[in-house]
Write an enzyme that holds these catalytic residues in place. Sequence first.
Site, PDB file in Angstrom:
ATOM      1  N   TYR A   1       0.858  -1.185   0.000  1.00 24.12           N
ATOM      2  CA  TYR A   1       0.000   0.000   0.000  1.00 24.12           C
ATOM      3  C   TYR A   1       0.892   1.231   0.000  1.00 24.12           C
ATOM      4  O   TYR A   1       1.863   1.299   0.758  1.00 24.12           O
ATOM      5  CB  TYR A   1      -0.893   0.009   1.245  1.00 24.12           C
ATOM      6  CG  TYR A   1      -1.762   1.250   1.378  1.00 24.12           C
ATOM      7  CD1 TYR A   1      -2.812   1.497   0.478  1.00 24.12           C
ATOM      8  CD2 TYR A   1      -1.553   2.177   2.406  1.00 24.12           C
ATOM      9  CE1 TYR A   1      -3.608   2.630   0.610  1.00 24.12           C
ATOM     10  CE2 TYR A   1      -2.355   3.307   2.539  1.00 24.12           C
ATOM     11  CZ  TYR A   1      -3.376   3.524   1.635  1.00 24.12           C
ATOM     12  OH  TYR A   1      -4.176   4.649   1.769  1.00 24.12           O
TER      13      TYR A   1
ATOM     14  N   ASP B   1       9.253   2.707   0.116  1.00 26.42           N
ATOM     15  CA  ASP B   1       8.192   3.380   0.858  1.00 26.42           C
ATOM     16  C   ASP B   1       8.331   2.956   2.320  1.00 26.42           C
ATOM     17  O   ASP B   1       7.925   1.864   2.708  1.00 26.42           O
ATOM     18  CB  ASP B   1       6.823   2.999   0.286  1.00 26.42           C
ATOM     19  CG  ASP B   1       5.693   3.715   1.013  1.00 26.42           C
ATOM     20  OD1 ASP B   1       5.966   4.404   2.031  1.00 26.42           O
ATOM     21  OD2 ASP B   1       4.533   3.593   0.568  1.00 26.42           O
TER      22      ASP B   1
ATOM     23  N   LYS C   1       3.908   8.803   9.267  1.00 27.08           N
ATOM     24  CA  LYS C   1       3.642   8.183  10.574  1.00 27.08           C
ATOM     25  C   LYS C   1       4.602   8.685  11.662  1.00 27.08           C
ATOM     26  O   LYS C   1       4.419   9.777  12.166  1.00 27.08           O
ATOM     27  CB  LYS C   1       3.600   6.660  10.415  1.00 27.08           C
ATOM     28  CG  LYS C   1       2.458   6.289   9.425  1.00 27.08           C
ATOM     29  CD  LYS C   1       2.024   4.853   9.379  1.00 27.08           C
ATOM     30  CE  LYS C   1       0.752   4.706   8.552  1.00 27.08           C
ATOM     31  NZ  LYS C   1       0.868   4.086   7.254  1.00 27.08           N
TER      32      LYS C   1
HETATM   33  C1  LIG Z   1       0.223   4.598   5.902  1.00 26.66           C
HETATM   34  C2  LIG Z   1       0.991   4.386   4.653  1.00 26.66           C
HETATM   35  C3  LIG Z   1       0.928   5.284   3.572  1.00 26.66           C
HETATM   36  C4  LIG Z   1      -0.044   6.432   3.551  1.00 26.66           C
HETATM   37  O1  LIG Z   1       0.183   7.352   4.563  1.00 26.66           O
HETATM   38  P1  LIG Z   1      -1.015   8.331   5.032  1.00 26.66           P
HETATM   39  O2  LIG Z   1      -0.364   9.235   6.018  1.00 26.66           O
HETATM   40  O3  LIG Z   1      -2.074   7.445   5.604  1.00 26.66           O
HETATM   41  O4  LIG Z   1      -1.481   9.048   3.813  1.00 26.66           O
HETATM   42  C5  LIG Z   1       1.762   5.083   2.499  1.00 26.66           C
HETATM   43  N1  LIG Z   1       2.628   4.051   2.456  1.00 26.66           N
HETATM   44  C6  LIG Z   1       2.713   3.158   3.473  1.00 26.66           C
HETATM   45  C7  LIG Z   1       3.711   2.061   3.393  1.00 26.66           C
HETATM   46  C8  LIG Z   1       1.878   3.291   4.586  1.00 26.66           C
HETATM   47  O5  LIG Z   1       1.945   2.374   5.552  1.00 26.66           O
END
Ligand SMILES: *Cc1c(COP(=O)(O)O)cnc(C)c1O
Length: 435
Positions: A145, A240, A268
């Site tokens: 994701y 990511d 995060k």
């Molecule tokens: C949470 C997450 C996102 C998106 O971040 P948001 O702050 O919710 O927009 C993108 N990539 C990864 C790997 C994530 O865990």
Amino acid sequence: MGNSGSNSKWWERAQKVLPGGVNSPVRSFNSVPGNPVFFQSAKGSRFTDEEGKCYIDWCQSWGPMILGHADPEVQAAAMEAMEEGTSFGAPSRREVLLAEAFLNRMPHFEQVRFVSSGTEAVMSAIRLARGFTGRDLILKFTGCYHGHADHLLVDAGSGLATFGTPSSGGVPKGFTDSTAVLPLDDIEALEAFFTEHGNKLAALIIEPFPANAGLLIQRPEFLQKCRELTTKHGALLVFDEVITGFRVGPAGAAPLLGITPDLGTYGKIIGGGFPVGAYAATREIMGHISPLGAVYQAGTLSGNPVAMAAGLATLEKTGRPGFYEDLERKGAKLEAGLRAATADTGITADIARQGSLFWNVFQAEAPRSFEKVDGSRMKIYGRMHRDLIDRGVYLAPSGWEVGFVSAAHTDHDIEATVAAVAETFKSWSSDACQT
Ligand SMILES: *Cc1c(COP(=O)(O)O)cnc(C)c1O
């Protein structure tokens, strides 16, 4: 006025005014029985719901709260910043301080830009990769994701088709035409893809420890192959690290794996509980971002001083000696306890874990790809979730989601959780339709 009542009263009111009662779909209990619990307040490893019931929280806002909820040092830093003003729309010192702290921890990068969410970080990094390489095509993996930008909401095509189809309503087919999707853990498919499309590829994006469809820990060879093939074909490797950054180690996954990506995306933890994202690369690559270069990216609230202060205090605290060793010890203790609680119950289960990230999976062996996750087993997680809520233990409300250990979790929290899980499984053993 209107500030008391039960979880179910708030849930009723929420559904009237918020679509599905929530502001982010993972918060709804669509994948588990029952209705969402309303958090009233949280401190350390615990939170209290609207009925005054206390829970041990293993979700921790989906990752940002690595120090636990309402850490006093983070709160004091944010409060101090707030007294000096909440948004300037002009340069301020805390952006520089957080950038310096970030780059000190990430010597493989030279510059960083702050945005307001992980989604925005990834969306901007992909735009930068395309602008830098002059190519359109990107490659992602099923089960990873990367936020909700249009061109990343993609399902694998059927059969042998490499190019994805939108996985969300409202995404024009054309927007995903330049996104290819492959399964994780399949080196052959990866090599075949690069042979055919490598010279058109702008970027390969991957979560180095995929943690958004369970925890799909990759073989090191697979990630090394990603690095090798992108370098060979002039494409960028994007890690990511929105979940793994500052989580799986002081600098995240890249140094742990010994692999240097070209671009990294963060979120995060870096905001210490406030909305912050970031992307980082070498000066050469970052020089393509406006105002220096032709790739446009902007934000009214980017580098917000209160959020920067919270991020800075969080990074500072995670940088203290022994911080990650302590998290690893707690993660290992939880894992061992959960394994013991499952043993001799007849329930088929495994735990995947990387440091303070863990995943309860009801399969004999934790899988490495989305395709190997048995969705039919998620109902067992749902039942466990419900029973643990009753026992004052809160896990993410879906079997597809991971758990998060924070520095605030105590040995007692771990022991109480393991006891609650053991009791839950024991209570099932009298019932015939078990697993
Ligand atoms: C949470 C997450 C996102 C998106 O971040 P948001 O702050 O919710 O927009 C993108 N990539 C990864 C790997 C994530 O865990």
